[in-house]
Design a protein around this motif. Structure first.
Motif, PDB file in Angstrom:
ATOM      1  N   LEU A  49      40.288  35.808  30.785  1.00 43.63           N
ATOM      2  CA  LEU A  49      41.541  36.475  30.432  1.00 43.63           C
ATOM      3  C   LEU A  49      41.359  37.963  30.669  1.00 43.63           C
ATOM      4  N   ARG A  50      42.473  38.622  30.918  1.00 43.22           N
ATOM      5  CA  ARG A  50      42.444  40.080  31.059  1.00 43.22           C
ATOM      6  C   ARG A  50      43.421  40.669  30.066  1.00 43.22           C
ATOM      7  N   LEU A  51      42.916  41.458  29.164  1.00 44.47           N
ATOM      8  CA  LEU A  51      43.748  42.124  28.177  1.00 44.47           C
ATOM      9  C   LEU A  51      44.070  43.534  28.660  1.00 44.47           C
ATOM     10  N   SER A  52      45.281  43.962  28.349  1.00 46.55           N
ATOM     11  CA  SER A  52      45.698  45.315  28.702  1.00 46.55           C
ATOM     12  C   SER A  52      46.152  46.054  27.459  1.00 46.55           C
ATOM     13  N   PHE A  75      32.145  40.675  29.359  1.00 44.33           N
ATOM     14  CA  PHE A  75      33.360  41.477  29.220  1.00 44.33           C
ATOM     15  C   PHE A  75      33.153  42.826  29.904  1.00 44.33           C
ATOM     16  N   THR A  76      34.211  43.344  30.500  1.00 41.50           N
ATOM     17  CA  THR A  76      34.145  44.643  31.152  1.00 41.50           C
ATOM     18  C   THR A  76      35.366  45.459  30.799  1.00 41.50           C
ATOM     19  N   LEU A  84      40.585  45.035  29.380  1.00 43.77           N
ATOM     20  CA  LEU A  84      39.360  44.323  29.037  1.00 43.77           C
ATOM     21  C   LEU A  84      39.348  43.010  29.814  1.00 43.77           C
ATOM     22  N   GLN A  85      38.478  42.924  30.781  1.00 44.36           N
ATOM     23  CA  GLN A  85      38.315  41.698  31.551  1.00 44.36           C
ATOM     24  C   GLN A  85      37.296  40.824  30.843  1.00 44.36           C
ATOM     25  N   MET A  86      37.719  39.634  30.464  1.00 47.47           N
ATOM     26  CA  MET A  86      36.856  38.735  29.699  1.00 47.47           C
ATOM     27  C   MET A  86      36.569  37.489  30.521  1.00 47.47           C
ATOM     28  N   ASN A  87      35.324  37.277  30.836  1.00 49.19           N
ATOM     29  CA  ASN A  87      34.901  36.119  31.613  1.00 49.19           C
ATOM     30  C   ASN A  87      33.970  35.232  30.785  1.00 49.19           C
ATOM     31  N   SER A  88      33.799  34.014  31.247  1.00 47.10           N
ATOM     32  CA  SER A  88      32.889  33.066  30.581  1.00 47.10           C
ATOM     33  C   SER A  88      33.180  32.989  29.086  1.00 47.10           C
ATOM     34  N   LEU A  89      34.432  32.821  28.755  1.00 46.54           N
ATOM     35  CA  LEU A  89      34.837  32.834  27.353  1.00 46.54           C
ATOM     36  C   LEU A  89      34.273  31.632  26.602  1.00 46.54           C
ATOM     37  N   SER A 136      48.375  43.380  25.346  1.00 45.39           N
ATOM     38  CA  SER A 136      48.981  42.199  25.940  1.00 45.39           C
ATOM     39  C   SER A 136      47.916  41.425  26.697  1.00 45.39           C
ATOM     40  N   GLY A 137      48.253  40.204  27.067  1.00 39.65           N
ATOM     41  CA  GLY A 137      47.337  39.399  27.868  1.00 39.65           C
ATOM     42  C   GLY A 137      46.615  38.322  27.105  1.00 39.65           C
ATOM     43  N   GLY A 138      46.788  38.279  25.797  1.00 40.81           N
ATOM     44  CA  GLY A 138      46.130  37.237  25.022  1.00 40.81           C
ATOM     45  C   GLY A 138      46.765  35.883  25.273  1.00 40.81           C
ATOM     46  N   GLY A 139      46.102  34.844  24.794  1.00 37.43           N
ATOM     47  CA  GLY A 139      46.635  33.497  24.965  1.00 37.43           C
ATOM     48  C   GLY A 139      45.580  32.455  24.729  1.00 37.43           C
ATOM     49  N   PHE A 140      45.863  31.269  25.229  1.00 38.04           N
ATOM     50  CA  PHE A 140      44.968  30.133  25.066  1.00 38.04           C
ATOM     51  C   PHE A 140      44.209  29.893  26.365  1.00 38.04           C
ATOM     52  N   VAL A 141      42.901  29.692  26.248  1.00 41.73           N
ATOM     53  CA  VAL A 141      42.081  29.447  27.432  1.00 41.73           C
ATOM     54  C   VAL A 141      40.965  28.484  27.077  1.00 41.73           C
TER      55      VAL A 141
END
Length: 131
Positions: free
Chosen positions: A18-21, A68-69, A82-87, A7-12
């Motif tokens: 975004l943070r995926l779980s 990503f972390t 999954l923490q995703m930054n600077s996408l 979960s956690g996907g979407g538009f950015v």
């Protein structure tokens, strides 16, 4: 059996986060290695990050290192995030969570992208990065 649900996907927009779980149900106590993959149209599936039970062994793909972390909490239903930054737009893809039971081979299977050898896969969550 174990079921994995992302979960956690979407538009950015580019530069966003975004943070995926990944929630695990069923016999989740037997999970050892876990990882995040992604699949973009026209491209091969790519392993992003992987972690062992204790998070001592962790793998990061060069394409996401520093942005990503992966984090893991074996005591929670959401076992890995999954923490995703600077996408970037090139991060647009379906993101999958994977898990394996083997304490000796799971990290090898995950880092080798052994699709049929890895025990469990989620159905994926779509991430779209666009302005």
């Amino acid at each position: 059996q174990v079921q994995l649900v992302e979960s956690g996907g979407g538009f950015v927009q580019p530069g966003g986060s975004l943070r995926l779980s990944c929630a695990a149900s069923g016999r989740s106590f037997c999970i050892y290695g876990m990882g995040w993959f992604r699949s973009a149209p026209g491209q091969e599936r790519e392993l992003l990050e992987a972690t062992s039970w204790s998070a001592v062994n962790t793998y990061y793909a060069d394409s996401v290192k520093g942005r990503f972390t992966i984090s893991r909490d074996n005591a929670k239903t959401t076992m890995v995030a999954l923490q995703m930054n600077s996408l970037k737009p090139e991060d647009t893809a379906v993101y999958y969570c994977a898990a394996d039971r083997s304490s000796t081979a799971s990290m090898a299977k995950i880092t080798a992208d052994d699709y049929y050898g890895i025990d469990y896969w989620g159905k994926g969550t779509l991430v779209t990065v666009s302005s």
